[in-house]
Design a protein around this motif. Sequence first.
Motif, PDB file in Angstrom:
ATOM      1  N   UNK A  88       0.919  -1.163  -0.040  1.00 22.39           N
ATOM      2  CA  UNK A  88       0.097  -0.016   0.126  1.00 22.39           C
ATOM      3  C   UNK A  88       0.844   1.391  -0.126  1.00 22.39           C
ATOM      4  N   UNK A  89       1.976   1.061   0.376  1.00 28.80           N
ATOM      5  CA  UNK A  89       2.967   2.195   0.468  1.00 28.80           C
ATOM      6  C   UNK A  89       3.810   2.440  -0.884  1.00 28.80           C
ATOM      7  N   UNK A  90       3.807   1.630  -1.654  1.00 34.12           N
ATOM      8  CA  UNK A  90       4.723   1.689  -2.941  1.00 34.12           C
ATOM      9  C   UNK A  90       3.953   2.322  -4.092  1.00 34.12           C
ATOM     10  N   UNK A 109       0.951   1.183  -6.262  1.00 35.81           N
ATOM     11  CA  UNK A 109      -0.064   0.660  -5.643  1.00 35.81           C
ATOM     12  C   UNK A 109      -1.282   0.746  -6.464  1.00 35.81           C
ATOM     13  N   UNK A 110      -1.435   2.027  -7.054  1.00 40.21           N
ATOM     14  CA  UNK A 110      -2.517   2.217  -7.854  1.00 40.21           C
ATOM     15  C   UNK A 110      -2.593   1.310  -9.057  1.00 40.21           C
ATOM     16  N   UNK A 111      -1.655   0.707  -9.630  1.00 41.20           N
ATOM     17  CA  UNK A 111      -1.550  -0.019 -10.828  1.00 41.20           C
ATOM     18  C   UNK A 111      -1.875  -1.512 -10.211  1.00 41.20           C
ATOM     19  N   UNK A 112      -1.233  -1.771  -8.985  1.00 45.88           N
ATOM     20  CA  UNK A 112      -1.654  -3.152  -8.338  1.00 45.88           C
ATOM     21  C   UNK A 112      -3.161  -3.133  -8.002  1.00 45.88           C
ATOM     22  N   UNK A 113      -3.534  -2.110  -7.641  1.00 46.69           N
ATOM     23  CA  UNK A 113      -5.208  -2.272  -7.271  1.00 46.69           C
ATOM     24  C   UNK A 113      -6.035  -2.471  -8.561  1.00 46.69           C
ATOM     25  N   UNK A 114      -5.658  -1.671  -9.628  1.00 47.66           N
ATOM     26  CA  UNK A 114      -6.040  -1.871 -10.936  1.00 47.66           C
ATOM     27  C   UNK A 114      -6.089  -3.233 -11.435  1.00 47.66           C
ATOM     28  N   UNK A 115      -4.835  -3.685 -11.262  1.00 45.71           N
ATOM     29  CA  UNK A 115      -4.538  -5.276 -11.686  1.00 45.71           C
ATOM     30  C   UNK A 115      -5.444  -6.277 -10.861  1.00 45.71           C
ATOM     31  N   UNK A 116      -5.635  -5.939  -9.482  1.00 42.34           N
ATOM     32  CA  UNK A 116      -6.320  -6.735  -8.805  1.00 42.34           C
ATOM     33  C   UNK A 116      -8.091  -6.695  -8.946  1.00 42.34           C
ATOM     34  N   UNK A 138      -7.036  -4.038   1.129  1.00 44.06           N
ATOM     35  CA  UNK A 138      -5.944  -3.089   1.621  1.00 44.06           C
ATOM     36  C   UNK A 138      -5.677  -1.803   0.698  1.00 44.06           C
ATOM     37  N   UNK A 139      -5.444  -2.131  -0.735  1.00 50.03           N
ATOM     38  CA  UNK A 139      -5.076  -1.440  -1.492  1.00 50.03           C
ATOM     39  C   UNK A 139      -6.191  -0.274  -1.955  1.00 50.03           C
ATOM     40  N   UNK A 140      -7.471  -0.804  -1.788  1.00 50.77           N
ATOM     41  CA  UNK A 140      -8.585  -0.128  -1.893  1.00 50.77           C
ATOM     42  C   UNK A 140      -8.575   1.052  -0.856  1.00 50.77           C
ATOM     43  N   UNK A 141      -8.368   0.661   0.410  1.00 51.98           N
ATOM     44  CA  UNK A 141      -8.274   1.721   1.470  1.00 51.98           C
ATOM     45  C   UNK A 141      -7.421   2.658   1.307  1.00 51.98           C
ATOM     46  N   UNK A 142      -6.068   2.301   0.835  1.00 52.81           N
ATOM     47  CA  UNK A 142      -4.970   3.101   0.421  1.00 52.81           C
ATOM     48  C   UNK A 142      -5.466   4.054  -0.723  1.00 52.81           C
ATOM     49  N   UNK A 143      -6.027   3.596  -1.664  1.00 55.57           N
ATOM     50  CA  UNK A 143      -6.301   4.308  -2.855  1.00 55.57           C
ATOM     51  C   UNK A 143      -7.698   5.430  -2.684  1.00 55.57           C
ATOM     52  N   UNK A 144      -8.816   4.584  -2.526  1.00 57.89           N
ATOM     53  CA  UNK A 144      -9.885   5.326  -2.510  1.00 57.89           C
ATOM     54  C   UNK A 144     -10.324   6.157  -1.399  1.00 57.89           C
ATOM     55  N   UNK A 145      -9.374   5.702  -0.129  1.00 54.32           N
ATOM     56  CA  UNK A 145     -10.058   6.277   1.110  1.00 54.32           C
ATOM     57  C   UNK A 145      -8.801   6.996   1.629  1.00 54.32           C
ATOM     58  N   UNK A 146      -7.689   7.036   0.681  1.00 57.23           N
ATOM     59  CA  UNK A 146      -6.215   8.018   1.116  1.00 57.23           C
ATOM     60  C   UNK A 146      -5.799   7.413   2.537  1.00 57.23           C
ATOM     61  N   UNK A 147      -6.431   6.266   2.646  1.00 54.97           N
ATOM     62  CA  UNK A 147      -5.733   5.553   4.142  1.00 54.97           C
ATOM     63  C   UNK A 147      -4.088   5.389   4.088  1.00 54.97           C
ATOM     64  N   UNK A 148      -3.652   5.731   5.146  1.00 57.59           N
ATOM     65  CA  UNK A 148      -2.373   5.256   5.920  1.00 57.59           C
ATOM     66  C   UNK A 148      -2.322   4.025   6.405  1.00 57.59           C
ATOM     67  N   UNK A 149      -1.764   2.812   6.107  1.00 57.74           N
ATOM     68  CA  UNK A 149      -1.913   1.820   6.910  1.00 57.74           C
ATOM     69  C   UNK A 149      -0.568   1.149   7.260  1.00 57.74           C
ATOM     70  N   UNK A 150      -0.675   0.707   8.444  1.00 56.98           N
ATOM     71  CA  UNK A 150       0.520   0.074   9.162  1.00 56.98           C
ATOM     72  C   UNK A 150       0.317  -1.427   9.767  1.00 56.98           C
ATOM     73  N   UNK A 151       1.175  -1.867  10.198  1.00 61.50           N
ATOM     74  CA  UNK A 151       0.776  -3.209  10.915  1.00 61.50           C
ATOM     75  C   UNK A 151       1.684  -3.212  12.251  1.00 61.50           C
ATOM     76  N   UNK A 152       1.202  -3.628  13.143  1.00 65.79           N
ATOM     77  CA  UNK A 152       1.646  -3.936  14.677  1.00 65.79           C
ATOM     78  C   UNK A 152       1.619  -5.390  14.954  1.00 65.79           C
TER      79      UNK A 152
END
Length: 172
Positions: free
Chosen positions: A113-115, A118-125, A138-152
């Motif tokens: 989602x940080x690369x 990401x948009x091309x990967x989202x369209x491909x998916x 997760x890509x949808x959230x990053x692209x369409x909601x402008x979300x910043x995503x991280x993992x703990x």
Amino acid sequence: MNAAQRQSAETKFEPLLQFEMEMGTFLSDWHHCDQLSTYMARMISHNRTDPLRHSNFFSSALNELLEVSFRGGLPEGRIGCAVYRHGPKERVKLSFPCPPGQRQFFREAVAKTHRNDAYARYLDALSTDLGPSREAILLDLAINFDAEIRLEEEGPPTITIIVDLPLEVIVS
């Protein structure tokens, strides 16, 4: 962002709402994703500029996140979700038990989602997958909601996905 900056940013978010339930109960019915996301969205959106639109956007985003845990979680343990706010941003912290073999998947999916692609990967998916995959969600959230995503990862079996959603900016 270094640890000191992250700690400072963490303290600015005010808690709004949280829930916790047995993962087995959560996994027992697909409708729990929609019911929980709708309820939480209505509870936190009442004081936003356009509460109905904000509630719809937040419910959609949270529903997607809950589906990620629904598709990848273990029936043992507890799922927890907390929502925080800082200005125009809501932060969702979703914790759930994750099988050891899927931890690497989540690391890689969140990193994608940080690369820059990401948009091309989202369209491909969207064009190649038969149904939405957890990575596409997760890509949808990053692209369409402008979300910043991280993992703990605090330790097995639980992982926490943290998503910052600037929905008030999108709604306005």
